[in-house]
Design an enzyme around this catalytic site. Structure first.
Site, mmCIF file in Angstrom:
data_model
loop_
_atom_site.group_PDB
_atom_site.id
_atom_site.type_symbol
_atom_site.label_atom_id
_atom_site.label_comp_id
_atom_site.label_asym_id
_atom_site.label_seq_id
_atom_site.Cartn_x
_atom_site.Cartn_y
_atom_site.Cartn_z
ATOM 1 N N GLU A 32 0.878 -1.444 -0.127
ATOM 2 C CA GLU A 32 -0.012 -0.058 -0.042
ATOM 3 C C GLU A 32 0.946 1.090 0.027
ATOM 4 O O GLU A 32 1.692 1.441 0.847
ATOM 5 C CB GLU A 32 -1.061 -0.109 1.325
ATOM 6 C CG GLU A 32 -1.657 1.272 1.356
ATOM 7 C CD GLU A 32 -2.658 1.674 0.395
ATOM 8 O OE1 GLU A 32 -3.333 0.813 -0.292
ATOM 9 O OE2 GLU A 32 -2.428 2.785 -0.463
ATOM 10 N N THR A 143 -5.762 -1.538 -7.481
ATOM 11 C CA THR A 143 -5.172 -0.090 -7.028
ATOM 12 C C THR A 143 -6.282 0.935 -7.310
ATOM 13 O O THR A 143 -6.033 2.322 -7.241
ATOM 14 C CB THR A 143 -3.802 0.249 -8.293
ATOM 15 O OG1 THR A 143 -4.429 -0.143 -9.375
ATOM 16 C CG2 THR A 143 -2.774 -0.798 -7.598
ATOM 17 N N GLY A 144 -7.185 0.547 -7.688
ATOM 18 C CA GLY A 144 -8.555 1.369 -7.630
ATOM 19 C C GLY A 144 -8.662 2.654 -8.687
ATOM 20 O O GLY A 144 -8.366 2.418 -9.812
ATOM 21 N N ILE A 184 -21.726 11.317 -6.277
ATOM 22 C CA ILE A 184 -20.918 12.201 -5.590
ATOM 23 C C ILE A 184 -21.060 13.528 -5.487
ATOM 24 O O ILE A 184 -21.135 14.319 -4.472
ATOM 25 C CB ILE A 184 -19.180 11.780 -5.958
ATOM 26 C CG1 ILE A 184 -19.026 10.298 -5.508
ATOM 27 C CG2 ILE A 184 -18.357 12.746 -5.165
ATOM 28 C CD1 ILE A 184 -17.712 10.132 -6.317
ATOM 29 N N GLY A 185 -21.688 14.125 -6.663
ATOM 30 C CA GLY A 185 -21.682 15.425 -6.949
ATOM 31 C C GLY A 185 -23.078 15.933 -5.940
ATOM 32 O O GLY A 185 -23.121 16.922 -5.146
ATOM 33 N N ALA A 321 -17.804 0.487 -3.567
ATOM 34 C CA ALA A 321 -16.981 -0.405 -2.468
ATOM 35 C C ALA A 321 -17.051 -1.769 -2.441
ATOM 36 O O ALA A 321 -16.578 -2.582 -2.327
ATOM 37 C CB ALA A 321 -16.946 0.218 -1.104
ATOM 38 N N HIS A 445 -44.859 -3.889 11.612
ATOM 39 C CA HIS A 445 -45.528 -2.829 11.610
ATOM 40 C C HIS A 445 -45.258 -1.984 12.868
ATOM 41 O O HIS A 445 -45.253 -2.851 14.075
ATOM 42 C CB HIS A 445 -47.035 -2.918 11.596
ATOM 43 C CG HIS A 445 -47.885 -1.648 11.688
ATOM 44 N ND1 HIS A 445 -48.094 -0.791 10.296
ATOM 45 C CD2 HIS A 445 -48.669 -1.205 12.644
ATOM 46 C CE1 HIS A 445 -48.651 0.341 10.892
ATOM 47 N NE2 HIS A 445 -49.083 0.224 12.366
HETATM 48 C C1 LIG Z 1 -16.398 10.904 -2.330
HETATM 49 C C2 LIG Z 1 -16.464 9.386 -2.654
HETATM 50 C C3 LIG Z 1 -17.771 8.986 -2.005
HETATM 51 C C4 LIG Z 1 -17.768 7.576 -2.381
HETATM 52 N N1 LIG Z 1 -18.835 6.933 -1.688
HETATM 53 C C5 LIG Z 1 -19.075 5.526 -1.860
HETATM 54 C C6 LIG Z 1 -20.266 4.969 -1.358
HETATM 55 O O1 LIG Z 1 -20.904 5.673 -0.398
HETATM 56 N N2 LIG Z 1 -20.449 3.656 -1.234
HETATM 57 C C7 LIG Z 1 -19.781 2.863 -2.265
HETATM 58 O O2 LIG Z 1 -19.905 1.849 -2.616
HETATM 59 N N3 LIG Z 1 -18.611 3.389 -2.996
HETATM 60 C C8 LIG Z 1 -18.390 4.982 -2.754
HETATM 61 N N4 LIG Z 1 -17.269 5.253 -3.454
HETATM 62 C C9 LIG Z 1 -16.578 4.708 -4.383
HETATM 63 C C10 LIG Z 1 -15.698 3.789 -3.505
HETATM 64 O O3 LIG Z 1 -14.546 4.570 -2.675
HETATM 65 C C11 LIG Z 1 -14.659 2.846 -4.372
HETATM 66 O O4 LIG Z 1 -15.571 2.298 -5.464
HETATM 67 C C12 LIG Z 1 -13.605 1.918 -3.841
HETATM 68 O O5 LIG Z 1 -12.840 2.657 -2.748
HETATM 69 C C13 LIG Z 1 -12.921 1.315 -4.734
HETATM 70 O O6 LIG Z 1 -12.354 0.174 -4.006
HETATM 71 P P1 LIG Z 1 -10.842 -0.502 -4.582
HETATM 72 O O7 LIG Z 1 -10.304 -1.209 -3.546
HETATM 73 O O8 LIG Z 1 -10.971 -0.945 -5.890
HETATM 74 O O9 LIG Z 1 -9.620 0.831 -4.631
HETATM 75 P P2 LIG Z 1 -9.304 2.026 -3.819
HETATM 76 O O10 LIG Z 1 -10.229 2.226 -2.742
HETATM 77 O O11 LIG Z 1 -9.248 3.329 -4.859
HETATM 78 O O12 LIG Z 1 -8.102 1.631 -3.271
HETATM 79 C C14 LIG Z 1 -6.794 1.487 -4.001
HETATM 80 C C15 LIG Z 1 -5.819 1.579 -3.041
HETATM 81 O O13 LIG Z 1 -4.610 1.092 -3.833
HETATM 82 C C16 LIG Z 1 -3.398 1.890 -3.598
HETATM 83 N N5 LIG Z 1 -2.378 1.976 -4.634
HETATM 84 C C17 LIG Z 1 -2.711 2.471 -6.068
HETATM 85 N N6 LIG Z 1 -1.630 2.183 -6.739
HETATM 86 C C18 LIG Z 1 -0.856 1.477 -5.993
HETATM 87 C C19 LIG Z 1 0.346 1.071 -5.966
HETATM 88 N N7 LIG Z 1 1.112 1.049 -7.366
HETATM 89 N N8 LIG Z 1 1.402 0.491 -5.068
HETATM 90 C C20 LIG Z 1 0.557 0.345 -3.868
HETATM 91 N N9 LIG Z 1 -0.674 0.850 -3.568
HETATM 92 C C21 LIG Z 1 -1.379 1.364 -4.597
HETATM 93 C C22 LIG Z 1 -4.104 3.211 -3.326
HETATM 94 O O14 LIG Z 1 -3.342 4.059 -2.355
HETATM 95 C C23 LIG Z 1 -5.540 2.891 -2.617
HETATM 96 O O15 LIG Z 1 -5.133 2.802 -1.174
HETATM 97 C C24 LIG Z 1 -16.961 6.755 -3.163
HETATM 98 C C25 LIG Z 1 -15.937 7.428 -3.623
HETATM 99 C C26 LIG Z 1 -15.608 8.926 -3.368
HETATM 100 C C27 LIG Z 1 -14.494 9.409 -4.102
#
Ligand SMILES: Cc1cc2nc3c(=O)[nH]c(=O)nc-3n(C[C@H](O)[C@H](O)[C@H](O)COP(=O)(O)OP(=O)(O)OC[C@H]3O[C@@H](n4cnc5c(N)ncnc54)[C@H](O)[C@@H]3O)c2cc1C
Length: 466
Positions: A32, A143-144, A184-185, A321, A445
């Protein structure tokens, strides 16, 4: 340092994948680059936004509604610094929780940027410049995603902000312009409106919440409009000029035409998110991506390179998420020789405003496009006893069922606590249940959930309270 599995990224996809893999006996490590675990969701996404939605909702209740219930609290005073601290404490509690879970499951943690040096090898570059090589039989990329940007508009996270900056504003902006009427908006626009901003949402399409059921989106827009959010649909933001008196935002009709200028103090760019693969070295090892930059995987989350998998926001599908988490569990199970699977037909989607919007399954538009004959049952919260007594009657429940088999194909709810209520529909749909199954299930209810049962009854035009 040799592992069965190395997961890159500890967002909801990555950390859940690592925990499930460790539960199944795989020797597991995570990499991470952030100081804290939990990814976008826990650090700058789901969790902080929900903390501010909760706090700002209570502020608005105290200011505008508690007196109707005979509770006199006077005019509440906003302490934004304390509200932000409350939000940060919530984030801290959650990210520490993930750290604890990783430790509890004996998962090794490498802090730094992960790069896939070769098949089975992840190089970790620490902040202090140190390099470590970690060996792995399998690698899961989690990596999201990152904020999508508007060409020509620079995000400085002060006046022109992304969602990250909008969670950290030091003052309530007098005028907030939100670019994009997605989840989000609308959530962050609601936070700042409740705290006193005049909010205008500019959206390229002719509707809000693209992808959600059209009827729901229309009614939800009316509700948000009544709350004071102004909408400019079929419009695009083409520039933001910083002046001494604030921001001058150029807005044009989406179809082309004369530009006009809207004054704002803060602009929130919320036009979506893009997959994040920077620094992973994908070109070098030949992992394929699609035109949108998403890593291509098969139904088992495998990329085209043996031993490399991908899950979450970095691959196709809703950027949520819980979708990332379920994919994390599924891929861990597949790697442990089990039958991991995600049912993409039943992934709930929630907008955490007040009222909330929640849906699962198909929309009416999707059913029409697929040529599936369906029946509709609707039930408004104005006819639900609990909603009436709580004075939270905005919204309705809509059940869509197959016209031939009565199998439930989609459920859509606008209403307080819709995000909690949607799960009975999700469970029903996982079991292939019918509207009649839902209608014949006894509901307590007085609860708002009775509206779900009534909507299911309405599929056969036999709702009792309407
Ligand atoms: C403002 C906001 C509100 C949201 N609200 C919701 C909600 O209410 N409900 C919902 O379901 N979703 C919500 N989401 C979306 C949700 O956050 C994402 O869908 C979710 O976090 C995706 O998970 P992930 O594990 O794929 O990636 P991420 O959560 O983006 O995690 C990826 C991780 O990888 C790490 N990383 C990246 N590249 C590298 C690398 N090369 N080496 C090491 N580490 C690395 C990053 O630092 C990060 O910690 C919201 C998003 C935002 C921005």
């Amino acid at each position: 340092m040799s592992y069965d599995l190395v997961v890159i990224g500890t967002g909801p996809g990555g950390y859940v994948c690592a925990i499930r893999a460790a539960q199944l006996g795989l020797r597991t490590a995570v990499v991470e680059k952030r100081k804290t675990h939990g990814g976008t969701c826990l650090n700058v996404g789901c969790i902080p936004s929900k903390a501010l939605l909760h706090a700002s909702h209570l502020f608005e209740e105290a200011r505008d509604h508690l007196s109707e219930l005979g509770i006199g609290v006077g005019a509440p005073k906003l302490d934004l610094k304390r509200m932000m601290a409350f939000k940060n404490e919530g984030v801290e509690g959650n990210v520490k929780g993930v750290e604890f879970l990783l430790k509890k499951n004996k998962i090794d943690v490498f802090h730094g940027v992960g790069r896939i040096a070769a098949v089975g090898q992840v190089e970790v570059r620490g902040e202090d410049g140190t390099n470590q090589m970690v060996e792995a039989k399998n690698i899961v990329i989690a990596t999201g995603s990152d904020v999508a940007r508007l060409p020509g508009i620079e995000i400085d996270e002060k006046a022109v902000v992304s969602s990250t900056g909008a969670l950290e504003l030091e003052r309530v902006p007098k005028r907030l312009l939100v670019v994009g009427a997605g989840v989000i908006g609308l959530e962050l626009g609601s936070v700042w409106r409740r705290l006193g901003s005049e909010v205008t949402v500019v959206e390229f399409l002719d509707r809000i919440l693209p992808g959600m059921d059209g009827e729901v989106a229309k009614q939800f827009q009316r509700i948000l409009g009544k709350q004071g959010i102004a909408f400019r649909l079929s419009s695009k933001v083409t520039g933001v000029e910083k002046t001494k008196g604030g921001l001058k935002v150029s807005v044009e009709p989406a179809a082309g035409g004369d530009a006009e200028t809207i004054d704002a103090d803060v602009v929130l760019v919320a036009i979506g998110r893009v997959p994040y693969t920077e620094g992973l070295g994908l070109e070098h090892i030949g992992v394929q991506r699609d035109a949108k930059g998403r890593i291509l995987t098969d139904e088992h989350f495998a990329t085209n390179v043996t031993g490399i998998y991908a899950i979450g926001d970095v691959i196709a599908g809703p950027m949520l998420a819980h979708k990332a988490e379920d994919e994390g569990v599924a891929v861990a199970e597949i790697l442990a020789g089990k039958a991991g699977h995600v049912n993409y037909e039943v992934i709930p989607n929630v907008v955490y405003t007040f009222p909330e919007v929640a849906s699962v399954g198909r929309t009416e538009e999707e059913l029409k496009a697929a040529g599936i004959a369906y029946t509709v049952g609707r039930f408004p919260f104005t006819a639900n006893g609990r909603a009436k007594v709580n004075r939270a009657t905005d919204g309705f429940v809509k059940v869509l069922a197959d016209a031939q088999t009565d199998r439930v194909l989609g459920v859509h709810i606008i209403g307080a606590e819709a995000g909690e209520m949607i799960h009975e529909a999700a469970v029903l749909m996982e079991f292939g249940g019918s509207a009649e199954d839902l209608a014949r299930t006894c509901h307590a209810h007085p609860t708002r959930s009775e509206a779900v049962k009534e909507a299911a009854l309405a599929v056969e035009k036999r709702a009792i309270h309407m």
